[in-house]
Write a protein that holds these residues in place. Structure first.
Motif, PDB file in Angstrom:
ATOM      1  N   ASP A 147      -2.583  46.178  35.308  1.00 30.66           N
ATOM      2  CA  ASP A 147      -2.557  47.537  34.775  1.00 30.66           C
ATOM      3  C   ASP A 147      -1.469  47.635  33.718  1.00 30.66           C
ATOM      4  OD1 ASP A 147      -3.176  50.175  34.401  1.00 30.66           O
ATOM      5  OD2 ASP A 147      -2.187  50.894  36.217  1.00 30.66           O
ATOM      6  N   GLU A 148      -1.570  48.598  32.833  1.00 31.63           N
ATOM      7  CA  GLU A 148      -0.589  48.827  31.762  1.00 31.63           C
ATOM      8  C   GLU A 148      -0.387  47.574  30.913  1.00 31.63           C
ATOM      9  OE1 GLU A 148       0.249  51.756  31.272  1.00 31.63           O
ATOM     10  OE2 GLU A 148       0.499  52.859  33.143  1.00 31.63           O
ATOM     11  N   ILE A 149      -1.462  46.887  30.632  1.00 36.21           N
ATOM     12  CA  ILE A 149      -1.336  45.615  29.906  1.00 36.21           C
ATOM     13  C   ILE A 149      -0.895  45.823  28.461  1.00 36.21           C
ATOM     14  CG2 ILE A 149      -3.708  45.442  29.025  1.00 36.21           C
ATOM     15  CD1 ILE A 149      -3.546  42.433  29.927  1.00 36.21           C
ATOM     16  N   GLN A 150      -1.020  47.051  27.967  1.00 31.75           N
ATOM     17  CA  GLN A 150      -0.631  47.309  26.573  1.00 31.75           C
ATOM     18  C   GLN A 150       0.864  47.099  26.334  1.00 31.75           C
ATOM     19  OE1 GLN A 150      -1.456  49.812  28.672  1.00 31.75           O
ATOM     20  NE2 GLN A 150       0.367  51.111  28.710  1.00 31.75           N
ATOM     21  N   ASP A 151       1.651  47.060  27.405  1.00 33.49           N
ATOM     22  CA  ASP A 151       3.101  46.897  27.251  1.00 33.49           C
ATOM     23  C   ASP A 151       3.555  45.444  27.323  1.00 33.49           C
ATOM     24  OD1 ASP A 151       3.783  49.541  26.826  1.00 33.49           O
ATOM     25  OD2 ASP A 151       3.899  49.995  28.960  1.00 33.49           O
ATOM     26  N   LEU A 152       2.622  44.519  27.496  1.00 33.40           N
ATOM     27  CA  LEU A 152       2.995  43.112  27.597  1.00 33.40           C
ATOM     28  C   LEU A 152       3.050  42.477  26.209  1.00 33.40           C
ATOM     29  CD1 LEU A 152       0.986  41.885  30.721  1.00 33.40           C
ATOM     30  CD2 LEU A 152       3.247  42.944  30.591  1.00 33.40           C
ATOM     31  N   SER A 153       4.121  41.756  25.945  1.00 33.60           N
ATOM     32  CA  SER A 153       4.281  41.069  24.666  1.00 33.60           C
ATOM     33  C   SER A 153       3.375  39.840  24.633  1.00 33.60           C
ATOM     34  CB  SER A 153       5.735  40.637  24.498  1.00 33.60           C
ATOM     35  OG  SER A 153       6.033  39.579  25.410  1.00 33.60           O
ATOM     36  N   PRO A 154       3.193  39.231  23.458  1.00 31.55           N
ATOM     37  CA  PRO A 154       2.406  37.991  23.407  1.00 31.55           C
ATOM     38  C   PRO A 154       2.908  36.924  24.376  1.00 31.55           C
ATOM     39  CG  PRO A 154       2.719  38.827  21.200  1.00 31.55           C
ATOM     40  CD  PRO A 154       3.548  39.703  22.108  1.00 31.55           C
ATOM     41  N   MET A 155       4.222  36.798  24.523  1.00 28.62           N
ATOM     42  CA  MET A 155       4.751  35.792  25.439  1.00 28.62           C
ATOM     43  C   MET A 155       4.483  36.187  26.895  1.00 28.62           C
ATOM     44  SD  MET A 155       8.441  33.880  25.268  1.00 28.62           S
ATOM     45  CE  MET A 155       8.038  33.236  23.645  1.00 28.62           C
ATOM     46  N   ASP A 156       4.539  37.485  27.205  1.00 24.29           N
ATOM     47  CA  ASP A 156       4.165  37.953  28.542  1.00 24.29           C
ATOM     48  C   ASP A 156       2.713  37.599  28.837  1.00 24.29           C
ATOM     49  OD1 ASP A 156       6.629  39.196  29.165  1.00 24.29           O
ATOM     50  OD2 ASP A 156       6.042  41.011  28.097  1.00 24.29           O
ATOM     51  N   LEU A 157       1.858  37.812  27.839  1.00 22.14           N
ATOM     52  CA  LEU A 157       0.426  37.540  28.015  1.00 22.14           C
ATOM     53  C   LEU A 157       0.167  36.044  28.208  1.00 22.14           C
ATOM     54  CD1 LEU A 157      -0.940  39.974  25.295  1.00 22.14           C
ATOM     55  CD2 LEU A 157      -1.111  40.272  27.776  1.00 22.14           C
ATOM     56  N   ARG A 158       0.909  35.217  27.508  1.00 21.42           N
ATOM     57  CA  ARG A 158       0.774  33.771  27.690  1.00 21.42           C
ATOM     58  C   ARG A 158       1.194  33.367  29.106  1.00 21.42           C
ATOM     59  NH1 ARG A 158       0.680  30.267  23.388  1.00 21.42           N
ATOM     60  NH2 ARG A 158       2.245  28.912  24.337  1.00 21.42           N
ATOM     61  N   MET A 159       2.252  33.974  29.607  1.00 24.05           N
ATOM     62  CA  MET A 159       2.691  33.705  30.978  1.00 24.05           C
ATOM     63  C   MET A 159       1.601  34.105  31.965  1.00 24.05           C
ATOM     64  SD  MET A 159       6.139  35.060  32.951  1.00 24.05           S
ATOM     65  CE  MET A 159       5.763  36.799  32.712  1.00 24.05           C
ATOM     66  N   LEU A 160       0.984  35.251  31.729  1.00 24.95           N
ATOM     67  CA  LEU A 160      -0.106  35.716  32.577  1.00 24.95           C
ATOM     68  C   LEU A 160      -1.290  34.763  32.515  1.00 24.95           C
ATOM     69  CD1 LEU A 160      -1.193  38.109  34.301  1.00 24.95           C
ATOM     70  CD2 LEU A 160      -2.048  39.097  32.171  1.00 24.95           C
ATOM     71  N   SER A 161      -1.616  34.325  31.324  1.00 24.60           N
ATOM     72  CA  SER A 161      -2.751  33.420  31.133  1.00 24.60           C
ATOM     73  C   SER A 161      -2.572  32.119  31.896  1.00 24.60           C
ATOM     74  CB  SER A 161      -2.934  33.142  29.646  1.00 24.60           C
ATOM     75  OG  SER A 161      -4.079  32.378  29.412  1.00 24.60           O
ATOM     76  N   ARG A 162      -1.332  31.626  31.973  1.00 27.75           N
ATOM     77  CA  ARG A 162      -1.080  30.368  32.695  1.00 27.75           C
ATOM     78  C   ARG A 162      -1.307  30.516  34.191  1.00 27.75           C
ATOM     79  NH1 ARG A 162       2.807  29.552  28.472  1.00 27.75           N
ATOM     80  NH2 ARG A 162       4.374  30.827  29.508  1.00 27.75           N
ATOM     81  N   ARG A 163      -1.292  31.748  34.707  1.00 22.66           N
ATOM     82  CA  ARG A 163      -1.532  31.972  36.136  1.00 22.66           C
ATOM     83  C   ARG A 163      -3.015  32.049  36.473  1.00 22.66           C
ATOM     84  NH1 ARG A 163       3.525  31.518  34.650  1.00 22.66           N
ATOM     85  NH2 ARG A 163       4.924  31.570  36.425  1.00 22.66           N
ATOM     86  N   GLN A 177      -0.466  54.244  24.616  1.00 24.10           N
ATOM     87  CA  GLN A 177       0.751  54.313  25.412  1.00 24.10           C
ATOM     88  C   GLN A 177       1.579  53.034  25.328  1.00 24.10           C
ATOM     89  OE1 GLN A 177       0.481  56.040  29.344  1.00 24.10           O
ATOM     90  NE2 GLN A 177      -1.436  57.057  28.862  1.00 24.10           N
ATOM     91  N   ALA A 178       1.337  52.232  24.306  1.00 25.45           N
ATOM     92  CA  ALA A 178       2.143  51.026  24.107  1.00 25.45           C
ATOM     93  C   ALA A 178       3.479  51.434  23.507  1.00 25.45           C
ATOM     94  CB  ALA A 178       1.415  50.050  23.187  1.00 25.45           C
ATOM     95  N   THR A 179       4.496  51.511  24.341  1.00 26.04           N
ATOM     96  CA  THR A 179       5.792  52.034  23.896  1.00 26.04           C
ATOM     97  C   THR A 179       6.902  50.990  23.893  1.00 26.04           C
ATOM     98  OG1 THR A 179       6.264  52.778  26.157  1.00 26.04           O
ATOM     99  CG2 THR A 179       5.248  54.372  24.663  1.00 26.04           C
TER     100      THR A 179
END
Length: 366
Positions: A147-163, A177-179
């Motif tokens: 949830d609230e994925i709009q607040d994740l940075s590209p590096m956060d998203l890469r970390m998520l992708s590795r999981r 709501q990307a703040t």
């Protein structure tokens, strides 16, 4: 020296992760020593004889150290030269902003939550340490819900992708709501960093069930400037009170009276005062002096009828009445100020009261 360069270059060419190449470097190191020996020894014999010597261990650690993510980042950020080497395009000012005095022991460093994605990226580059694969491995999941994925940075998203074990994910977010410091302008910039094993299925929610239409109209005006091109949701609740604007000499004048008046109303329910971080201390002191009980945005603080919430923490909150203090200051202080204001204006199910001394932004003026 030439032989050392050759070994290191070959290790870089052969291995995808850093730590995986350590054993190769060791074997090449001992093989080179064996070839230069006058005793016609094989490299295993040379290794058995020398591997415990401090000079040999130091030489191997100089050539190809086994590193943890913390050690790597401690070394890189502790050296202006290494920061520049990592990205030659960085300006001197950017290099200086990244520099941090190197600690003698990386274990002494207190990393923040924001550093987690960077440490994880470093772990992906380094790979497991020899003999510690199980300890250093990354746990993966068959399906991930975010949830609230709009607040994740590209590096956060890469970390998520590795999981992700197989690329199966359900992700939810509101671009408007990307703040955070990294604000996505569209879904494409999010999907760019997530697994691509299948074509994503997009479902846009266009109906709002919580916010009455008069309040949504005000928020929609802010949204036009906060995120041009994004359409606001249509409110199911056509009826509702229009937003209330209270102009004062000072932004905290009459605030306690506004709160008291709202609490006296039969349908007051839960209230939240939302303001820029710089005003929170003053607001809390004002309420204390007026003997108005309030909570803070922590586990038990929201049990009180009234909560005082910095605008940066208001996302996800739902209350009956929101009192927004000084919108202009919110806009000026937040990284994504207009979007933060939009979030603040979409937290109420009944009423929004805007208390201000400074001029309202044009998109909030009647």
């Amino acid at each position: 020296m030439e032989q050392t360069v050759q070994i290191v270059s070959e290790a870089q060419r052969r291995y995808r992760t850093h730590n995986a190449a350590r054993r190769f470097v060791e074997e090449e190191f001992y093989s080179t020593l064996a070839l230069s020996s006058n005793e016609s020894l094989d490299h295993r014999t040379v290794e058995d004889r020398l591997k415990g010597q401090m000079a040999i261990r130091e030489a191997l650690d100089w050539m190809w150290p086994v590193l943890t993510p913390s050690q790597l980042l401690n070394d890189v950020f502790g050296s202006h030269a290494l920061i520049k080497a990592a990205d030659p395009k960085l300006t001197e000012e950017e290099v200086e902003s990244l520099y941090k005095t190197r600690e003698s022991e990386s274990k002494e460093i207190l990393w923040s939550a924001s550093d987690a994605a960077l440490l994880d990226e470093a772990r992906a580059v380094l790979g497991p340490r020899p003999g510690r694969r199980e300890e250093d491995s990354i746990r993966t999941f068959g399906h991930i819900v975010v949830d609230e994925i709009q607040d994740l940075s590209p590096m956060d998203l890469r970390m998520l992708s590795r999981r992700s074990l197989n690329g199966s994910m359900t992700v939810v977010g509101d671009i408007a709501q990307a703040t955070g410091a990294w604000a996505h302008e569209n879904w494409e910039s999010i999907l760019l960093h997530l697994p691509k094993r299948k074509e994503p299925q997009m479902c846009e929610l266009t109906i709002g069930y919580r916010i009455p239409a008069p309040l949504m109209e005000l928020a929609a005006n802010v949204l036009q400037e906060a995120a041009p091109g994004l359409d606001p949701p249509s409110s199911v609740r056509a009826e509702g009170e229009p937003p209330i604007f209270v102009q004062v000499e000072d932004s905290l004048d009459l605030l306690s009276e506004v709160v008291t008046e709202e609490q006296k109303k039969a349908d007051s329910g839960n209230l939240a005062i939302v303001a820029a971080n710089s005003q929170i201390g003053e607001i809390e002191s004002l309420l204390d002096n007026a003997e108005i009980v309030f909570g803070r945005p922590n586990r038990r603080g929201l049990d009180e009828q009234l909560a005082v919430v910095p605008v940066g923490l208001v996302k996800g909150l739902e209350v009956d009445v929101v009192i927004v203090v000084e919108p202009k200051r919110i806009i000026e202080e937040q990284i994504q100020g207009m979007r933060a204001l939009y979030v603040a204006l979409t937290r109420a199910t009944k009423r929004v009261v805007v208390v201000h001394a400074e001029e309202l932004p044009s998109n909030m003026q009647k």
